[in-house]
Write a protein that holds these residues in place. Structure first.
Motif, PDB file in Angstrom:
ATOM      1  N   UNK A  25      17.284 -32.939  15.777  1.00  0.00           N
ATOM      2  CA  UNK A  25      17.143 -33.562  17.364  1.00  0.00           C
ATOM      3  C   UNK A  25      17.976 -34.939  17.042  1.00  0.00           C
ATOM      4  N   UNK A  26      17.972 -35.438  18.397  1.00  0.00           N
ATOM      5  CA  UNK A  26      19.084 -36.718  18.354  1.00  0.00           C
ATOM      6  C   UNK A  26      20.234 -36.630  19.005  1.00  0.00           C
ATOM      7  N   UNK A  27      20.769 -37.617  19.543  1.00  0.00           N
ATOM      8  CA  UNK A  27      21.819 -37.458  20.077  1.00  0.00           C
ATOM      9  C   UNK A  27      23.229 -38.083  19.102  1.00  0.00           C
ATOM     10  N   UNK A  28      22.752 -38.459  17.820  1.00  0.00           N
ATOM     11  CA  UNK A  28      23.614 -39.157  17.030  1.00  0.00           C
ATOM     12  C   UNK A  28      23.905 -38.156  15.691  1.00  0.00           C
ATOM     13  N   UNK A  29      23.738 -36.828  15.897  1.00  0.00           N
ATOM     14  CA  UNK A  29      23.729 -35.995  14.966  1.00  0.00           C
ATOM     15  C   UNK A  29      25.153 -35.985  14.406  1.00  0.00           C
ATOM     16  N   UNK A  30      26.368 -36.109  15.194  1.00  0.00           N
ATOM     17  CA  UNK A  30      27.824 -35.924  14.704  1.00  0.00           C
ATOM     18  C   UNK A  30      27.793 -37.195  13.589  1.00  0.00           C
ATOM     19  N   UNK A  68      28.094 -19.964  -1.709  1.00  0.00           N
ATOM     20  CA  UNK A  68      27.419 -20.551  -0.595  1.00  0.00           C
ATOM     21  C   UNK A  68      28.606 -21.051   0.397  1.00  0.00           C
ATOM     22  N   UNK A  69      28.264 -21.339   1.356  1.00  0.00           N
ATOM     23  CA  UNK A  69      29.236 -21.888   2.514  1.00  0.00           C
ATOM     24  C   UNK A  69      28.348 -22.882   3.598  1.00  0.00           C
ATOM     25  N   UNK A  70      28.755 -24.261   3.537  1.00  0.00           N
ATOM     26  CA  UNK A  70      28.088 -25.000   4.285  1.00  0.00           C
ATOM     27  C   UNK A  70      29.069 -25.300   5.377  1.00  0.00           C
ATOM     28  N   UNK A  71      28.311 -25.421   6.578  1.00  0.00           N
ATOM     29  CA  UNK A  71      29.332 -25.620   7.913  1.00  0.00           C
ATOM     30  C   UNK A  71      28.305 -26.534   9.044  1.00  0.00           C
ATOM     31  N   UNK A  72      28.874 -26.682   9.914  1.00  0.00           N
ATOM     32  CA  UNK A  72      28.286 -27.605  10.895  1.00  0.00           C
ATOM     33  C   UNK A  72      28.677 -27.462  12.329  1.00  0.00           C
ATOM     34  N   UNK A  73      28.007 -27.419  13.475  1.00  0.00           N
ATOM     35  CA  UNK A  73      28.525 -27.288  14.805  1.00  0.00           C
ATOM     36  C   UNK A  73      27.925 -28.645  15.556  1.00  0.00           C
ATOM     37  N   UNK A  74      28.821 -29.437  15.729  1.00  0.00           N
ATOM     38  CA  UNK A  74      28.034 -30.820  16.048  1.00  0.00           C
ATOM     39  C   UNK A  74      27.950 -30.726  17.781  1.00  0.00           C
ATOM     40  N   UNK A  75      28.349 -29.699  18.445  1.00  0.00           N
ATOM     41  CA  UNK A  75      28.006 -29.409  19.631  1.00  0.00           C
ATOM     42  C   UNK A  75      26.616 -28.864  19.895  1.00  0.00           C
ATOM     43  N   UNK A  76      26.033 -28.232  18.824  1.00  0.00           N
ATOM     44  CA  UNK A  76      24.772 -27.604  18.714  1.00  0.00           C
ATOM     45  C   UNK A  76      23.934 -28.366  17.864  1.00  0.00           C
ATOM     46  N   UNK A  77      24.317 -29.505  17.305  1.00  0.00           N
ATOM     47  CA  UNK A  77      23.299 -30.154  16.734  1.00  0.00           C
ATOM     48  C   UNK A  77      22.770 -29.380  15.276  1.00  0.00           C
TER      49      UNK A  77
END
Length: 121
Positions: A25-30, A68-77
């Motif tokens: 949650x939160x708008x500062x995830x990125x 294992x592979x870690x990834x992120x989607x900042x648009x989806x938090x």
């Protein structure tokens, strides 16, 4: 304030795959570095994987490197942990964490509640 909710755990057989998700949650995830730790029964919590705020840098524990592979989607938090070729020793509660300063953060500012991963032989 950041709240983290993990999902995707379960009971699987050795050699199969799972993908964990951690929704923030939160708008500062990125602006946060994100990571995964795990804790098996009777053992200390250990580092699994981490990703920096932009996704440009990833770090893995030797025990999971190549599987294992870690990834992120900042648009989806959301941050993900793709786990392939699972082994019984991967059985643990997996925790997501977020920290504004450290990519590997055993004392991260924010932690999720954890999701159980059980790998049967």
């Amino acid at each position: 304030q950041v709240q983290l909710v993990e999902s995707g755990g379960g009971l699987v057989q050795a050699g199969t795959s799972l993908r964990l998700s951690c929704a923030a949650s939160g708008r500062t995830f990125s602006s946060y570095h994100m990571g995964w730790f795990r804790q098996a029964p009777g053992k200390e919590r250990e580092f699994v994987a981490a990703i920096n705020w932009s996704g440009a840098r990833t770090i893995y524990a030797e025990s999971v490197k190549g599987r294992f592979a870690i990834s992120r989607d900042n648009a989806k938090n959301t941050v993900y942990l793709q786990m392939n070729s699972l082994k019984p020793e991967d059985t643990a509660v997996y925790y997501c964490e977020a920290d504004p300063a450290n990519i590997i953060a055993p004392y991260a500012d924010y932690w999720g509640q954890g999701t159980q991963v059980t790998v049967s032989s």
